[in-house]
Scaffold this active site. Structure first.
Site, PDB file in Angstrom:
ATOM      1  CD  GLU A   1      34.952  34.762  50.601  1.00 52.97           C
ATOM      2  OE1 GLU A   1      34.890  35.431  49.552  1.00 52.97           O
ATOM      3  OE2 GLU A   1      34.163  34.900  51.542  1.00 52.97           O
TER       4      GLU A   1
ATOM      5  NE  ARG B   1      33.099  47.846  45.666  1.00 51.66           N
ATOM      6  CZ  ARG B   1      34.161  47.062  45.785  1.00 51.66           C
ATOM      7  NH1 ARG B   1      35.274  47.390  45.168  1.00 51.66           N
ATOM      8  NH2 ARG B   1      34.104  45.954  46.492  1.00 51.66           N
TER       9      ARG B   1
ATOM     10  CB  CYS C   1      73.946  39.581  10.566  1.00 53.50           C
ATOM     11  SG  CYS C   1      72.259  39.725   9.897  1.00 53.50           S
TER      12      CYS C   1
ATOM     13  CE  LYS D   1      41.628  42.879  47.522  1.00 52.95           C
ATOM     14  NZ  LYS D   1      41.678  43.272  46.094  1.00 52.95           N
TER      15      LYS D   1
ATOM     16  CB  ALA E   1      51.928  48.186  45.629  1.00 50.64           C
ATOM     17  CD  GLU E   2      53.318  55.135  44.606  1.00 51.93           C
ATOM     18  OE1 GLU E   2      53.476  56.352  44.804  1.00 51.93           O
ATOM     19  OE2 GLU E   2      54.040  54.263  45.126  1.00 51.93           O
TER      20      GLU E   2
ATOM     21  CE  LYS F   1      34.243  38.348  52.469  1.00 49.45           C
ATOM     22  NZ  LYS F   1      33.263  37.986  51.431  1.00 49.45           N
TER      23      LYS F   1
ATOM     24  CB  CYS G   1      71.435  36.387  11.246  1.00 46.69           C
ATOM     25  SG  CYS G   1      71.153  37.322  12.773  1.00 46.69           S
TER      26      CYS G   1
ATOM     27  CD  GLU H   1      36.340  41.132  41.985  1.00 48.06           C
ATOM     28  OE1 GLU H   1      37.260  41.894  41.642  1.00 48.06           O
ATOM     29  OE2 GLU H   1      35.585  41.372  42.947  1.00 48.06           O
TER      30      GLU H   1
END
Length: 671
Positions: A113, A136, A411, A115, A33-34, A290, A432, A173
């Site tokens: 489709e 790619r 403890c 992703k 996202a960045e 598409k 404990c 993919e």
């Protein structure tokens, strides 16, 4: 104030840096996202100042240069990427642009489709035989990964059927199902190998191994989504038609591919997939939309780096950046000490996240994490948020080292780390308070003794007031004592007492699971109960005898043996039985006397079932003489594969083990 030229230079430099980390090093430093935000910022600036666009700008190409360690393959048809939209308004604007550009009354239908979050590859078939495969890369030149792709069982080495083109380049993919990803990391943690941050990195790292034998051991799979080169043959004139033709020739195509007749149907598809996302069994980060007609695709054409006839509609980011404010240490029911990052709160996938697990000291060292660091946080489905990586390029000057405790933070007992194990543990045992609380919470949980109404806050108070020390003490509680707890009136107190009384009637398997023996989950507990039949037989079993149970190895056998060898544990069990905890006498099943297709067979269930629960299926199989195991091995006779079956199905196919689906299982159960 920076000039436009300086802003452009800085953005391009930053994007190139992150492209290199993502495409070449397989070690992204920032969330997708960045990266998308930076790319949008650059594209907007270049749109306003087209005279300043340079040929090498990240907006003018697809990816990064290939690794020098692989030979290179030049794509005869460039492998372009897709433009992105992030909300309904942007998609509807894309839809309008398509309609306007076509300038005709001809209806537009959409092929939608998933992703997939993996690695894009190109696979060339000549006369139906796989001859080469490439990544790619930068869109024009990729890395030759033919030897590795040939190891992926989902990809056919030879197509079958009629009218196969002389040369056909299929694009798709390669990805790693979540079950396979978890198994790879589990093995890596056990052996001290590389732990991957997410399935995409694991898929990329697996596919780009110089040794194909390593790739072959990874449960990679593949879906195809398009075509590059096409010579000496014809394909249907719609995108969906082509995918269906590929499927007939033996190429895997996602069964989620859907034809939508309108923009409204596309949006409905998007929201349905987003809803189903946690149960898919593999990572996706959106949907791809598409134009279905090839004639309309040709009319719409391309821009510099993407087609005008397709777009990726991305989901809200599952990764975000924030700062680590502190690291605290929690103690679990087995004494395991887990570091937890306290974060500057940040919204990730629609949830406000302020904590993230760091697993153990090795993970902190692997990340190179310091208090004060800027980090990437990932949250997928219901998974506990985790720190994916540290943004080293933005490390503040005042960060502090994370110091792992030498004494239990609850403890004060010594902390020990057994050689060969990643987890450090408190040695305090039941002295404990943290271990006692977590053990009791596990004991009363739904899949263990199932004490209705006995929540975490009640357990916390019972331990803090020292009303309860062991599980047996729970059954000694009275309504009068319980009314002394916060928000516990007489009626609620009596309900808890009634629930405890009801919980006394259980099963041997549930009882074993409730005891909280290390490494003994539900499946192992069920296996032990089915094999030994009685508590007395299990208590007397040697380590060698324990290993005869399906899926019980030396480690689990040792934990079980040591648990029953400990006098304090035997005393607690005796008290529980004295308080009235009981289960039905075992029904001795002789597989040889049962007329059933499952009799005497070792069966593994994988994936999700739609017609009955896994517990019910296991119980029915055991009734019919089967041994239900939790993992696939050479000893497995049959695998029952439900929806989204992952690495177990792949291993069964690799070993040539018989596989049936849920429908066939139900038919056989009925027979």
């Amino acid at each position: 104030m920076e000039s436009i030229e300086q802003q452009l230079t800085e953005l391009r430099t930053t994007l190139r840096h992150h492209e290199y980390l993502y495409h070449v090093m397989d070690a992204p430093e920032i969330p997708d996202a960045e990266y998308d935000r930076l790319m949008r910022e650059l594209r907007e600036l270049e749109t306003k100042h087209p005279e300043l666009i340079t040929p090498d700008s990240p907006t003018q190409r697809v990816g990064a240069a290939p690794l020098a360690a692989f030979s290179q393959i030049r794509h005869e048809v460039p492998m372009l990427s897709l433009d992105n939209v992030f909300d309904e308004e942007s998609f509807l604007a894309f839809n309008k642009r398509v309609q306007d550009r076509l300038k005709s009354n001809e209806k537009v239908t959409w092929c939608c489709e998933l992703k997939l979050d993996g690695l894009a590859v190109s696979i060339l078939y000549e006369n139906g035989v796989l001859v080469s495969a490439a990544t790619r890369g930068d869109g024009t030149t990729g890395e030759d990964i033919t030897s590795n792709v040939r190891t992926i069982r989902a990809i056919p080495l030879k197509l079958h059927g009629e009218n196969i083109p002389a040369r056909l380049e299929v694009r798709g993919e390669v990805f790693l199902p979540q079950a396979g990803f978890e198994k790879i990391n589990e093995d890596a943690r056990r052996t001290g190998g590389k732990v991957f941050a997410n399935p995409r990195n694991a898929a990329a790292g697996s596919l780009r191994q110089l040794d194909p034998r390593i790739t072959a051991k990874r449960p990679l799979t593949f879906f195809c989504y398009g075509v590059g080169v096409l010579e000496g043959g014809e394909l249907p004139d719609t995108h969906l038609g082509r995918l269906l033709q590929f499927k007939k020739w033996g190429l895997p195509v996602s069964d989620r591919v859907t034809l939508c007749e309108s923009a409204e149907e596309v949006l409905a598809f998007y929201h349905k997939v987003e809803e189903d996302r946690p149960t898919l069994g593999f990572d996706i980060d959106g949907v791809v939309i598409k134009v279905n007609s090839l004639a309309q695709q040709e009319q719409l054409g391309f821009v510099a780096r993407a087609p005008r006839w397709a777009v990726a509609f991305k989901f809200p980011a599952q990764e975000q950046m924030t700062f680590v404010r502190d690291v605290e240490f929690q103690v679990g029911r087995t004494g395991a000490i887990t570091p937890v990052a306290r974060l500057e709160p940040v919204h990730v996938a629609g949830v406000l996240v302020s904590n993230a697990t760091l697993h153990n000291a090795d993970e902190i060292e692997r990340l190179g994490l310091r208090i004060g660091d800027k980090v990437v946080i990932r949250r997928a489905g219901d998974v506990i948020p985790q720190v994916v990586n540290v943004v080293l390029s933005e490390r503040p000057e005042d960060t502090r080292e994370v110091v792992f405790p030498t004494h239990c933070p609850v403890c004060g007992s010594d902390v020990e780390r057994v050689e060969g194990e990643a987890v450090a543990r408190c040695t305090g045992g039941l002295i404990c308070g943290a271990q006692r609380k977590e053990s009791l919470k596990h004991f009363v949980s739904r899949r263990a003794m199932d004490v209705d109404g006995m929540g975490d806050k009640i357990i916390d108070q019972l331990v803090e007031k020292e009303y309860v020390h062991t599980p047996a003490d729970l059954f000694k509680l009275t309504a009068g004592k319980l009314t002394g707890l916060e928000r516990m009136g007489p009626k609620s107190a009596q309900n808890v007492v009634n629930a405890l009384e009801k919980a006394k009637e259980t099963t041997f398997a549930r009882f074993l699971y409730a005891l909280g023996i290390r490494e003994v989950g539900e499946a192992t507990a069920a296996g032990l109960a089915a094999y030994f039949g009685t508590l007395e037989a299990l208590e007397a079993a040697s380590i060698e005898e324990l290993q005869k149970v399906p899926d019980v190895g030396i480690v689990v056998a040792s934990h079980v043996h040591n648990f029953f060898a400990e006098e304090s544990n035997r005393n607690v069990i005796s008290e529980l039985l004295a308080e009235g905890v009981h289960w039905p006498e075992p029904i001795v099943i002789n597989a040889e006397e049962i007329d059933s297709p499952f009799a005497g067979k070792t069966v593994v269930l994988t994936g999700s079932l739609s017609q009955m629960s896994r517990d019910d299926a296991k119980a029915r199989l055991v009734e019919l003489g089967a041994k239900v195991a939790g993992s696939v091995s050479k000893k497995t006779d049959l695998v029952i594969a439900g929806e989204a079956a992952g690495s177990k199905l792949a291993k069964a196919q690799e070993l040539g083990i018989e596989v049936i689906d849920e429908t066939e299982m139900l038919h056989l159960l009925g027979s």
